[in-house]
Structure formats: C-alpha cells, structure tokens
Design a protein around this motif. Sequence first.
Motif, PDB file in Angstrom:
ATOM      1  N   ILE A  83     -39.294 -41.973  19.823  1.00  0.00           N
ATOM      2  CA  ILE A  83     -38.539 -43.224  19.950  1.00  0.00           C
ATOM      3  C   ILE A  83     -39.396 -44.395  19.484  1.00  0.00           C
ATOM      4  CG2 ILE A  83     -37.502 -44.844  21.592  1.00  0.00           C
ATOM      5  CD1 ILE A  83     -36.624 -42.323  23.226  1.00  0.00           C
ATOM      6  N   ASP A  84     -40.669 -44.423  19.885  1.00  0.00           N
ATOM      7  CA  ASP A  84     -41.567 -45.489  19.440  1.00  0.00           C
ATOM      8  C   ASP A  84     -41.672 -45.522  17.920  1.00  0.00           C
ATOM      9  OD1 ASP A  84     -42.087 -46.288  22.038  1.00  0.00           O
ATOM     10  OD2 ASP A  84     -44.021 -45.245  22.174  1.00  0.00           O
ATOM     11  N   GLU A  85     -41.760 -44.350  17.300  1.00  0.00           N
ATOM     12  CA  GLU A  85     -41.837 -44.280  15.836  1.00  0.00           C
ATOM     13  C   GLU A  85     -40.547 -44.790  15.192  1.00  0.00           C
ATOM     14  OE1 GLU A  85     -42.756 -40.157  15.203  1.00  0.00           O
ATOM     15  OE2 GLU A  85     -44.897 -40.456  15.621  1.00  0.00           O
ATOM     16  N   ALA A  86     -39.412 -44.451  15.767  1.00  0.00           N
ATOM     17  CA  ALA A  86     -38.130 -44.911  15.229  1.00  0.00           C
ATOM     18  C   ALA A  86     -38.028 -46.432  15.329  1.00  0.00           C
ATOM     19  CB  ALA A  86     -36.973 -44.242  15.959  1.00  0.00           C
ATOM     20  N   ILE A  87     -38.436 -46.982  16.467  1.00  0.00           N
ATOM     21  CA  ILE A  87     -38.389 -48.440  16.654  1.00  0.00           C
ATOM     22  C   ILE A  87     -39.314 -49.121  15.647  1.00  0.00           C
ATOM     23  CG2 ILE A  87     -38.995 -50.329  18.238  1.00  0.00           C
ATOM     24  CD1 ILE A  87     -37.989 -48.458  20.542  1.00  0.00           C
ATOM     25  N   ALA A  88     -40.518 -48.584  15.476  1.00  0.00           N
ATOM     26  CA  ALA A  88     -41.459 -49.168  14.511  1.00  0.00           C
ATOM     27  C   ALA A  88     -40.895 -49.099  13.089  1.00  0.00           C
ATOM     28  CB  ALA A  88     -42.810 -48.447  14.595  1.00  0.00           C
ATOM     29  N   ASP A  89     -40.271 -47.974  12.739  1.00  0.00           N
ATOM     30  CA  ASP A  89     -39.673 -47.847  11.404  1.00  0.00           C
ATOM     31  C   ASP A  89     -38.535 -48.855  11.211  1.00  0.00           C
ATOM     32  OD1 ASP A  89     -41.413 -45.842  10.683  1.00  0.00           O
ATOM     33  OD2 ASP A  89     -39.966 -44.208  10.971  1.00  0.00           O
ATOM     34  N   LEU A  90     -37.722 -49.033  12.253  1.00  0.00           N
ATOM     35  CA  LEU A  90     -36.635 -50.016  12.166  1.00  0.00           C
ATOM     36  C   LEU A  90     -37.187 -51.424  11.958  1.00  0.00           C
ATOM     37  CD1 LEU A  90     -34.137 -48.846  14.924  1.00  0.00           C
ATOM     38  CD2 LEU A  90     -33.671 -49.048  12.482  1.00  0.00           C
ATOM     39  N   LYS A  91     -38.229 -51.762  12.702  1.00  0.00           N
ATOM     40  CA  LYS A  91     -38.827 -53.101  12.561  1.00  0.00           C
ATOM     41  C   LYS A  91     -39.399 -53.290  11.157  1.00  0.00           C
ATOM     42  CE  LYS A  91     -39.955 -53.891  17.411  1.00  0.00           C
ATOM     43  NZ  LYS A  91     -41.025 -53.966  18.423  1.00  0.00           N
ATOM     44  N   ARG A  92     -40.088 -52.270  10.632  1.00  0.00           N
ATOM     45  CA  ARG A  92     -40.629 -52.369   9.270  1.00  0.00           C
ATOM     46  C   ARG A  92     -39.496 -52.548   8.252  1.00  0.00           C
ATOM     47  NH1 ARG A  92     -44.513 -48.847  11.288  1.00  0.00           N
ATOM     48  NH2 ARG A  92     -43.326 -46.978  10.756  1.00  0.00           N
ATOM     49  N   PHE A  93     -38.429 -51.766   8.419  1.00  0.00           N
ATOM     50  CA  PHE A  93     -37.299 -51.871   7.510  1.00  0.00           C
ATOM     51  C   PHE A  93     -36.681 -53.268   7.586  1.00  0.00           C
ATOM     52  CE2 PHE A  93     -32.789 -51.565   6.530  1.00  0.00           C
ATOM     53  CZ  PHE A  93     -32.817 -50.924   5.296  1.00  0.00           C
ATOM     54  N   ARG A  94     -36.479 -53.749   8.827  1.00  0.00           N
ATOM     55  CA  ARG A  94     -35.905 -55.087   9.006  1.00  0.00           C
ATOM     56  C   ARG A  94     -36.777 -56.147   8.346  1.00  0.00           C
ATOM     57  NH1 ARG A  94     -36.741 -57.042  14.605  1.00  0.00           N
ATOM     58  NH2 ARG A  94     -38.697 -57.503  13.594  1.00  0.00           N
ATOM     59  N   ALA A 111     -23.342 -57.431  11.014  1.00  0.00           N
ATOM     60  CA  ALA A 111     -24.101 -56.238  10.621  1.00  0.00           C
ATOM     61  C   ALA A 111     -25.530 -56.323  11.132  1.00  0.00           C
ATOM     62  CB  ALA A 111     -24.086 -56.079   9.098  1.00  0.00           C
ATOM     63  N   MET A 112     -26.120 -57.496  11.059  1.00  0.00           N
ATOM     64  CA  MET A 112     -27.481 -57.672  11.579  1.00  0.00           C
ATOM     65  C   MET A 112     -27.494 -57.449  13.093  1.00  0.00           C
ATOM     66  SD  MET A 112     -29.591 -58.164   9.138  1.00  0.00           S
ATOM     67  CE  MET A 112     -31.018 -58.878   9.933  1.00  0.00           C
ATOM     68  N   GLY A 113     -26.416 -57.858  13.768  1.00  0.00           N
ATOM     69  CA  GLY A 113     -26.313 -57.637  15.205  1.00  0.00           C
ATOM     70  C   GLY A 113     -26.272 -56.156  15.539  1.00  0.00           C
ATOM     71  N   LYS A 114     -25.601 -55.360  14.711  1.00  0.00           N
ATOM     72  CA  LYS A 114     -25.540 -53.905  14.920  1.00  0.00           C
ATOM     73  C   LYS A 114     -26.933 -53.304  14.790  1.00  0.00           C
ATOM     74  CE  LYS A 114     -20.935 -53.545  14.752  1.00  0.00           C
ATOM     75  NZ  LYS A 114     -20.168 -53.524  15.927  1.00  0.00           N
ATOM     76  N   PHE A 115     -27.686 -53.829  13.840  1.00  0.00           N
ATOM     77  CA  PHE A 115     -29.054 -53.362  13.656  1.00  0.00           C
ATOM     78  C   PHE A 115     -29.860 -53.604  14.931  1.00  0.00           C
ATOM     79  CE2 PHE A 115     -33.402 -53.660  12.185  1.00  0.00           C
ATOM     80  CZ  PHE A 115     -33.485 -52.585  11.325  1.00  0.00           C
ATOM     81  N   GLU A 116     -29.680 -54.786  15.503  1.00  0.00           N
ATOM     82  CA  GLU A 116     -30.382 -55.117  16.742  1.00  0.00           C
ATOM     83  C   GLU A 116     -29.906 -54.228  17.889  1.00  0.00           C
ATOM     84  OE1 GLU A 116     -33.149 -56.942  19.126  1.00  0.00           O
ATOM     85  OE2 GLU A 116     -32.965 -57.029  16.958  1.00  0.00           O
ATOM     86  N   CYS A 117     -28.625 -53.904  17.907  1.00  0.00           N
ATOM     87  CA  CYS A 117     -28.077 -53.020  18.952  1.00  0.00           C
ATOM     88  C   CYS A 117     -28.751 -51.649  18.925  1.00  0.00           C
ATOM     89  CB  CYS A 117     -26.573 -52.853  18.783  1.00  0.00           C
ATOM     90  SG  CYS A 117     -25.627 -54.272  19.329  1.00  0.00           S
ATOM     91  N   ILE A 118     -29.011 -51.144  17.729  1.00  0.00           N
ATOM     92  CA  ILE A 118     -29.682 -49.845  17.601  1.00  0.00           C
ATOM     93  C   ILE A 118     -31.058 -49.911  18.245  1.00  0.00           C
ATOM     94  CG2 ILE A 118     -30.694 -48.204  15.961  1.00  0.00           C
ATOM     95  CD1 ILE A 118     -28.351 -48.926  14.061  1.00  0.00           C
ATOM     96  N   LYS A 119     -31.781 -50.984  17.930  1.00  0.00           N
ATOM     97  CA  LYS A 119     -33.129 -51.140  18.485  1.00  0.00           C
ATOM     98  C   LYS A 119     -33.077 -51.245  20.007  1.00  0.00           C
ATOM     99  CE  LYS A 119     -35.731 -55.029  18.114  1.00  0.00           C
ATOM    100  NZ  LYS A 119     -36.134 -55.381  19.433  1.00  0.00           N
ATOM    101  N   VAL A 120     -32.153 -52.027  20.537  1.00  0.00           N
ATOM    102  CA  VAL A 120     -32.018 -52.201  21.986  1.00  0.00           C
ATOM    103  C   VAL A 120     -31.664 -50.876  22.651  1.00  0.00           C
ATOM    104  CG1 VAL A 120     -30.595 -53.299  23.769  1.00  0.00           C
ATOM    105  CG2 VAL A 120     -31.503 -54.661  21.877  1.00  0.00           C
ATOM    106  N   GLU A 121     -30.755 -50.111  22.022  1.00  0.00           N
ATOM    107  CA  GLU A 121     -30.371 -48.824  22.591  1.00  0.00           C
ATOM    108  C   GLU A 121     -31.545 -47.850  22.599  1.00  0.00           C
ATOM    109  OE1 GLU A 121     -26.924 -45.541  21.799  1.00  0.00           O
ATOM    110  OE2 GLU A 121     -26.402 -47.661  21.556  1.00  0.00           O
TER     111      GLU A 121
END
Length: 172
Positions: A83-94, A111-121
């Motif tokens: 999960i930590d790796e996924a969050i870090a990858d999302l942040k790098r992508f963002r 759409a940007m809000g959905k991206f944030e929702c993924i990170k929060v989840e």
Amino acid sequence: MVLKEFGHHFRPSEDALRALWQTGTFSFDANVLLNLYGYSKQTRTALRDLIERCSSRTVIPAQFGLEYSRGRARTICRQIKRIDEAIADLKRFRDRWLVPAKEHPHLSSAAMGKFECIKVELEGGRKDIESMLSNDPFAEMILTTFADRVGAVPNQSELDEYYKIARERDDR
C-alpha cells in the motif's frame, strides 16, 4: 460415463457437489488464511462468513496452523508495504503528470478529485491492515473456529516417515 478410477479428474455431478457442501469437512491451507490480509474487504468478509458457517465441519492440520501463525505478521507487513508503494507511485504520477495543469489541462477537477479519493482509500486501507498487527479480527475468528479442531502434531518418527515418502515421490 466416467470410470471410477478416473472420476477425480472430472467435475462431480450437481447432486454430488451439493452433498459435499452439505456434509463435507473443510480444511484450509495456511495460504488461504493468510490471503485474508490481501483481499478486499468484501472478499475477506465473504471468506470469513463461509469459514464461520462451516465451522462445525472445519479442521486445520497442525502444520497449516503453524504456518499461518508464523506468517501472519509478515503477511500484514507485506500488505502495508504494498500500500505504501502504491501511494508513493500515485504521488509521483500526480506530481509528474497532473500537477502541472498547463501541461495537462484535459482533466477536470472532478477527475482530480477521484485521484485523491484513490489515495485516501488506500491510506484508510493501510490503517485498517496495520491495526491488525495488534487487534486482528481474522486471527480471532480463526482461533475460535479452529479451537479443538487442529490436527495432531506428528512426532519425529512420523516426520521421518513422511520425509521418506516425499523423497520416494520425488525420485519417480
């Protein structure tokens, strides 16, 4: 018609399957139990409910219980790391592709809000799985379900015989 010698290679009839589900004994490999920590909440709940419904006809070999006990914390930590790796990858992508809006003006704020929702989840899932290191409802369910349903621990002579049989199978 299937010859009885080869029947185990074919799907049982609906009646035979129904009888197995109603009267069979269930034994869970350690990996099935450890996979609880990697499944979605829905799948975890469904598997937990199945194990509980069949608890009167459930057993676990001592080796599987040992493997589950030894692997539980490691499996939880592995899920936290993923999960930590996924969050870090999302942040790098963002940061690389989405933050410079002038470079990528085609995404709406929704759409940007959905991206944030993924990170929060993901972060919520991390908290849930991390809490299982000290307060694990699945371990509690497993300990309760398999209380008095653990197979005997083999003695050394039995283990030696099992190892001998396994070597003979390997030599075939």
